[in-house]
Design a protein around this motif. Structure first.
Motif, mmCIF file in Angstrom:
data_model
loop_
_atom_site.group_PDB
_atom_site.id
_atom_site.type_symbol
_atom_site.label_atom_id
_atom_site.label_comp_id
_atom_site.label_asym_id
_atom_site.label_seq_id
_atom_site.Cartn_x
_atom_site.Cartn_y
_atom_site.Cartn_z
ATOM 1 N N ALA A 109 9.268 6.717 2.388
ATOM 2 C CA ALA A 109 9.743 6.764 3.711
ATOM 3 C C ALA A 109 9.074 5.544 4.580
ATOM 4 N N GLU A 110 7.824 5.424 4.355
ATOM 5 C CA GLU A 110 6.975 4.418 4.994
ATOM 6 C C GLU A 110 7.333 2.818 4.544
ATOM 7 N N VAL A 111 8.003 2.752 3.167
ATOM 8 C CA VAL A 111 8.477 1.643 2.773
ATOM 9 C C VAL A 111 9.688 1.302 3.437
ATOM 10 N N ARG A 112 10.657 2.129 3.635
ATOM 11 C CA ARG A 112 11.852 1.953 4.389
ATOM 12 C C ARG A 112 11.716 1.557 5.472
ATOM 13 N N ARG A 113 10.729 2.201 6.417
ATOM 14 C CA ARG A 113 10.558 1.916 7.713
ATOM 15 C C ARG A 113 9.969 0.572 7.985
ATOM 16 N N ALA A 127 0.934 -1.112 0.003
ATOM 17 C CA ALA A 127 0.014 -0.214 -0.132
ATOM 18 C C ALA A 127 0.833 1.435 -0.120
ATOM 19 N N ALA A 128 1.898 1.238 1.022
ATOM 20 C CA ALA A 128 2.872 2.325 1.052
ATOM 21 C C ALA A 128 3.631 2.432 -0.443
ATOM 22 N N ASP A 129 3.952 1.386 -1.232
ATOM 23 C CA ASP A 129 4.651 1.490 -2.220
ATOM 24 C C ASP A 129 3.554 2.278 -3.491
ATOM 25 N N ALA A 130 2.425 1.713 -3.448
ATOM 26 C CA ALA A 130 1.318 2.198 -4.584
ATOM 27 C C ALA A 130 1.205 3.736 -4.263
ATOM 28 N N GLU A 131 1.105 4.170 -2.978
ATOM 29 C CA GLU A 131 1.092 5.724 -2.637
ATOM 30 C C GLU A 131 2.385 6.172 -2.860
ATOM 31 N N GLY A 132 3.325 5.826 -3.316
ATOM 32 C CA GLY A 132 4.607 6.305 -3.308
ATOM 33 C C GLY A 132 5.389 6.700 -2.275
ATOM 34 N N ASN A 133 4.816 6.355 -1.065
ATOM 35 C CA ASN A 133 5.473 6.943 0.122
ATOM 36 C C ASN A 133 6.861 5.836 0.610
#
Length: 71
Positions: free
Chosen positions: A45-49, A37-43
């Motif tokens: 920082a969240e993916v790295r976390r 979901a974070a990747d789909a949103e382009g987030n």
């Protein structure tokens, strides 16, 4: 009609290692969904976390799975 003795043997809930393995697998899948979901949103920082949490959850789940399958 099913025999009650067969049903109770098939749905044994007292196996704690199996329950732990299921819970760890669910945690892994939840984190995987959060990363997707974070990747789909382009987030990024969240993916790295979430990435280290996902890897830890995967390792814990696989260890539990090996314990369950090997008895």
């Amino acid at each position: 009609m099913l025999d009650d003795r067969i049903v109770s043997r098939e749905f044994e809930h007292g196996d704690e290692p199996r329950a732990e393995e299921i819970a760890l697998h669910q945690r892994f899948l939840t984190l995987l969904g959060e990363i997707e979901a974070a990747d789909a949103e382009g987030n990024e920082a969240e993916v790295r976390r979430l990435r280290p949490l996902l890897e830890r959850a995967r390792r814990r789940w696989l260890r539990a799975n090996v314990r369950v399958t090997r008895g």
